[in-house]
Design a protein around this motif. Structure first.
Motif, PDB file in Angstrom:
ATOM      1  N   ARG A 144      -3.449   4.269   2.511  1.00 13.80           N
ATOM      2  CA  ARG A 144      -4.236   3.913   3.247  1.00 13.80           C
ATOM      3  C   ARG A 144      -3.364   4.128   4.666  1.00 13.80           C
ATOM      4  O   ARG A 144      -3.877   4.402   5.378  1.00 13.80           O
ATOM      5  CB  ARG A 144      -4.322   1.819   3.207  1.00 13.80           C
ATOM      6  N   GLU A 177      -5.436   4.219  -3.593  1.00 17.10           N
ATOM      7  CA  GLU A 177      -5.673   5.106  -2.128  1.00 17.10           C
ATOM      8  C   GLU A 177      -4.138   5.375  -1.212  1.00 17.10           C
ATOM      9  O   GLU A 177      -3.627   4.005  -1.345  1.00 17.10           O
ATOM     10  CB  GLU A 177      -7.094   4.971  -1.434  1.00 17.10           C
ATOM     11  N   ALA A 200       0.928  -1.244  -0.210  1.00 18.50           N
ATOM     12  CA  ALA A 200      -0.570   0.075   0.293  1.00 18.50           C
ATOM     13  C   ALA A 200       0.791   1.497  -0.236  1.00 18.50           C
ATOM     14  O   ALA A 200       1.886   1.206   0.236  1.00 18.50           O
ATOM     15  CB  ALA A 200      -0.981  -0.186   0.813  1.00 18.50           C
ATOM     16  N   PHE A 208      -7.309   7.769   7.260  1.00 19.48           N
ATOM     17  CA  PHE A 208      -5.619   6.870   7.658  1.00 19.48           C
ATOM     18  C   PHE A 208      -5.651   5.519   8.454  1.00 19.48           C
ATOM     19  O   PHE A 208      -7.270   5.768   9.521  1.00 19.48           O
ATOM     20  CB  PHE A 208      -4.562   7.164   7.348  1.00 19.48           C
ATOM     21  N   GLU A 209      -5.041   4.481   8.441  1.00 22.27           N
ATOM     22  CA  GLU A 209      -4.909   3.429   9.773  1.00 22.27           C
ATOM     23  C   GLU A 209      -3.494   4.137   9.818  1.00 22.27           C
ATOM     24  O   GLU A 209      -2.426   4.698   9.210  1.00 22.27           O
ATOM     25  CB  GLU A 209      -4.333   2.400   8.679  1.00 22.27           C
TER      26      GLU A 209
END
Length: 530
Positions: A336, A334, A226, A374-375
């Motif tokens: 993330r 995206e 990611a 977000f993470e």
């Protein structure tokens, strides 16, 4: 040092858990264990023994505390802890609670021992092996252990403590009445290391190199392929966090530097030049000065400021993330993950962890919006500041970044007491630049942890400048010395340096007519004023 995404989740290193009974030194115990290159975490005394054992601790240390073990409502230790096969060390109240739980006798002696105390030591055991038979230690107690539990050997005595230390090596249970974690116990670290290495059989393997290797592995597992962004503030924490993530995922990371208008003089240039030169990271610069000043207009409450700044940071990152994807031509992807330089003291002060009081919200802990998109990747979340610096050096970051004075994420916004305006920011920036330049010229950068300059924005004082009456702002110098920001003392800056700083500020910043010095330790005061 080691890593986890949340304090309390064991990583490659099983933790030594410090059970906090309300001691003023609980964090210091954890720090001393880490100095022995063994990973440690703090847990509250309210945690059930099942919860403590579920963390798979390599050992447990019971801290001191203000209670008497025989008082109503005093915190007790579940005897099941001592039957679990986990090595345990009791200190001060923890020592007395251990003795009480195992059938020993604890009572008032009529002789209180506070401060430096003489003890007679039997060095034939494990805990105090290699110690002189007579030594000075630091005590703080009115109760004492009168009889050791069955199976324990008494190792030390003092005038007020018939049993000042004991051990049962076969069960790997140890205890001492004095505080080995404070520097006033000169051989305290030696005793702690005897417990860790000899009593608990641990190896000193928690090092900066291991932290880097373990965190790189953890980040790769969390992020996969990611895309990631990291908010660079110009400070040590975000720089080291970014360097760790870049080591793990390379060009999947884009760093976003938000110029929110709350920075000190020269910081934007340092990020754009020094950090990029040192790491080669992809950097996107966002000019959000008008956005932040607009959001802070009219706001004076410190907590509200912090939460506004945290919210605007995240909103800025969300917009930057969309731009990063668009600029890369990968519209279907995206971003993330968001990297943050959150440290263990941030978590503790923001009420992180069971039983912790919320002292103040940090913009990257308590100030995040509920609808965060977000993470989070927080590779420094279990580290203290000096450990972060060690990791930064291990990663090859230059001294100019690694040894930079800590600077809060909310920036100068929380160093202005009252409303944040462009005029007040310019004034504070000028005063801060003078203070930093003079401390550097005096060779004090490594001796002083940091020196916030605080503008009392809503306060005016009468002065005389140029033969005329002035009604200007006071600024406060807050030089402090610390190892990890959990505790701090005010730095004794030489008078001639203070005089030069004061003279330059009042001469070169016309709006300031008074410079004062903050001589408060932490506790009771925090390092930042807001």
């Amino acid at each position: 040092m080691t890593h986890t995404e949340e304090p309390g989740q064991p990583g490659a290193h099983r933790p030594v858990l410090v059970v906090d009974f309300g001691a003023q030194y609980a964090q210091l115990i954890a720090r001393r264990v880490r100095e022995a290159n063994v990973y440690s975490e703090i847990v509250p005394h309210t945690a059930p023994v099942e919860q403590i054992l579920a963390k798979e601790p390599a050992a447990v240390i019971l801290s001191g505390g203000p209670s008497s073990v025989y008082a109503d409502g005093a915190p007790a230790v579940d005897p099941a802890l001592f039957d679990a096969g986990v090595p345990v060390l009791g200190i001060c109240y923890g020592f007395q609670a251990m003795a009480d739980a195992l059938g020993g006798a604890v009572a008032q002696t009529g002789t209180r021992e506070y401060g430096g105390t003489h003890v007679d030591v039997d060095d034939s055991g494990v805990l105090l092996t290699g110690s002189p038979t007579e030594q000075s230690v630091w005590m703080s107690h009115g109760d004492a252990v009168h009889e050791a539990p069955e199976g324990f050997t008494v190792l030390a005595r003092s005038a007020g403590s018939p049993v000042a230390a004991f051990e049962d090596p076969q069960r790997r249970l140890f205890g001492m009445q004095w505080h080995p974690e404070v520097k006033h116990s000169p051989l305290g670290q030696h005793a702690l290391e005897n417990f860790l290495y000899r009593g608990a059989g641990l190896e000193p393997t928690w090092t900066a190199g291991n932290v880097v290797a373990e965190q790189v592995e953890r980040i790769r597992a969390q992020v996969g392929d990611a895309r990631v962004i990291c908010g660079l503030s110009g400070g040590v924490d975000s720089a080291v966090a970014a360097a760790l993530v870049q080591r793990a995922v390379g060009d999947q990371l884009t760093c976003v530097f938000v110029d929110h208008g709350l920075l000190r003089a020269g910081e934007a240039e340092q990020v754009e030049d020094d950090f990029v030169a040192a790491t080669g990271v992809q950097l996107k610069v966002v000019d959000a000065r008008a956005q932040f000043l607009g959001a802070l207009a009219g706001v004076t409450d410190p907590e509200t400021k912090r939460k506004i700044i945290g919210r605007e940071f995240i909103r800025t990152f969300e917009a930057a993330a969309r731009e990063v994807v668009a600029e890369a031509g990968a519209h279907e992807e995206e971003v993330r993950f968001l990297v943050q330089g959150t440290l263990y003291p941030d978590v503790v002060e923001s009420g992180g962890g069971e039983g912790a009081a919320n002292i103040k919200s940090h913009h990257n802990v308590g100030g995040l919006p509920d609808d965060l998109q977000f993470e989070l990747v927080e590779p420094l979340r279990t580290l203290f500041k000096d450990e972060v610096r060690a990791v930064g050096l291990e990663l090859g970051l230059p001294d100019a970044i690694v040894w930079r004075q800590p600077f809060p994420g909310p920036g100068l916004g929380i160093r202005i007491i009252g409303e944040v305006t462009a005029e007040r920011l310019d004034l504070l920036r000028a005063a801060d630049a003078i203070a930093r330049a003079e401390l550097t010229a005096a060779g004090l950068d490594r001796q002083i942890w940091q020196c916030p300059v605080v503008l009392l924005g809503d306060v005016r004082s009468v002065g005389v400048q140029g033969d005329g009456r002035t009604y200007g702002h006071p600024v406060v110098l807050r030089p402090v010395s610390s190892d990890d920001a959990m505790t701090a003392d005010w730095s004794r800056v030489p008078y001639d340096v203070l005089a030069t700083i004061s003279t330059r500020i009042t001469n070169e910043v016309p709006e300031v007519n008074r410079v004062v010095l903050d001589v408060t330790s932490k506790p009771p005061g925090t390092i930042e004023w807001e």
